[in-house]
Design an enzyme around this catalytic site. Structure first.
Site, short mmCIF file in Angstrom:
data_model
loop_
_atom_site.label_atom_id
_atom_site.label_comp_id
_atom_site.label_asym_id
_atom_site.label_seq_id
_atom_site.Cartn_x
_atom_site.Cartn_y
_atom_site.Cartn_z
N LYS A 44 35.62 26.42 49.39
CA LYS A 44 36.72 27.28 49.83
C LYS A 44 38.05 26.68 49.37
O LYS A 44 38.26 25.46 49.46
CB LYS A 44 36.68 27.38 51.37
N CYS A 128 46.32 33.15 45.49
CA CYS A 128 46.07 33.30 46.93
C CYS A 128 46.86 34.47 47.50
O CYS A 128 48.10 34.43 47.50
CB CYS A 128 46.60 32.08 47.68
C1 DHB Z 1 42.20 33.70 50.85
C2 DHB Z 1 41.87 34.80 50.09
C3 DHB Z 1 41.84 34.68 48.71
O1 DHB Z 1 41.54 35.71 47.90
C4 DHB Z 1 42.17 33.47 48.12
O2 DHB Z 1 42.16 33.37 46.80
C5 DHB Z 1 42.50 32.38 48.90
C6 DHB Z 1 42.50 32.50 50.26
C7 DHB Z 1 42.22 33.82 52.32
O3 DHB Z 1 42.69 34.83 52.84
O4 DHB Z 1 41.74 32.87 52.97
#
Ligand code: DHB
Length: 322
Positions: A44, A128
């Site tokens: 993540k 993001c």
């Molecule tokens: C989140 C969503 C995304 O598409 C990303 O690239 C990074 C974080 C999120 O909302 O956690």
């Protein structure tokens, strides 16, 4: 016949892997990935310290799409460095995804990831969405991005072990965006690009409740799943034609079947990430999609993934760029 491929200097047993964000936040999820047929464990996107993220419900999926506004809920970069260390015994490459929230801390994370013997590759997430109090996605603002990458450059240059470093991009729409972004990818020497992050700032409404299906930001979130596949294929095809061939593309978006992967590869991806379908079906999706892809490869007479990459037959003579 094999699904293996080299991503820059790293041999992957399979060209398939998870998309960052999908079932890769906790240790149990990462361990599940390490035991699956995914070719890479992608973590993540992480920040310097743990983040709880946005209020729930913040993820929703249905037949053809997903929408999320997680708000970068993650356990902090040290957790992912340690996870990589513990999971490394089975030798599956670990790709750390780094969020670009706050540059000073982001550079420290990058520095640590480059030094860790357990991190094989780095995906820098410059796309993001969903962060409350932020109105912009860095990768849509080329001057800001150029300035940001100039500050990051000394850290990128400290890559003594030549680890593949890539950037995850948002979907682009206009030809000038593909051209400007391609220049920056070459200028800063990235080895791969991941195409694409969710389509940002979408809204899905539930008729039963007359409400958005997710809570944060008045229901606005990033769209994934098969609805976005044509956008993804277009982004892969356009970047594939603009970039030098040594810069590899990881496709991401709308992959539910082996045929979807085949389309990503034809358009120019060397590897393919799975997000929404992984959320729906769990880690068995890698085996299922991999088997479907092998059936297509057999039918078409391919022995390796590399033979398919970029072999889309355009109806007009193929041109680089436009
Ligand atoms: C989140 C969503 C995304 O598409 C990303 O690239 C990074 C974080 C999120 O909302 O956690």
């Amino acid at each position: 016949m094999s699904l293996s491929i080299n991503l820059v200097n790293i041999k992957l047993e399979s060209c398939l892997m998870n998309a960052s964000g999908a079932l890769c936040t906790t240790y149990d999820e990462l361990k599940d990935l390490s035991q699956s047929q995914s070719g890479v464990i992608v973590s993540k996107s992480c920040s310097y310290v743990e983040r709880k993220g946005n209020p729930k419900p913040r993820y929703y999926h249905s037949d053809n799409f997903s929408i999320n506004s997680m708000g970068l809920a993650n356990l902090g970069y040290n957790f992912y460095l340690s996870s990589a260390k513990y999971l490394n015994s089975n030798q599956k490459p670990f790709m750390m995804s780094i969020a670009t929230l706050d540059d000073e801390y982001t550079f420290q994370i990058l520095d640590s990831a480059l030094k860790s013997p357990h991190i094989a590759m780095i995906e820098i997430n410059i796309s993001c969405p969903n962060i409350c109090n932020t109105d912009t996605i860095l990768a849509y603002h080329f001057t800001d991005l150029d300035n940001y990458l100039t500050k990051m450059k000394p850290y990128l240059d400290k890559n003594e072990n030549s680890k593949p470093i890539g950037v995850k991009l948002p979907p682009y729409w206009e030809p000038y965006q593909f051209k400007e972004m391609s220049k920056l990818i070459v200028k800063y020497g990235f080895n791969f690009i991941t195409l694409v992050n969710s389509v940002p700032n979408c809204l899905v409404i539930d008729t039963d409740t007359d409400s958005p299906v997710i809570k944060p930001k008045n229901g606005i979130g990033g769209l994934g799943g098969s609805y976005i596949k044509p956008v993804v294929l277009s982004n892969i095809s356009q970047f594939y034609r603009l970039l030098p061939k040594e810069i590899q593309i990881i496709g991401c978006g709308g992959v539910e079947t082996g045929e979807d992967v085949y389309h990503h590869l034809l358009a120019g991806a060397s590897c393919v990430q799975i997000g929404t379908s992984l959320m729906k079906h769990g880690t068995n999706i890698f085996e299922a999609v991999g088997n479907e892809l092998k059936t297509i490869m057999k039918m078409k007479g391919y022995d390796s993934i590399g033979q398919i990459v970029g072999h889309l037959k355009y109806n007009t003579p193929m041109q680089d760029g436009y």
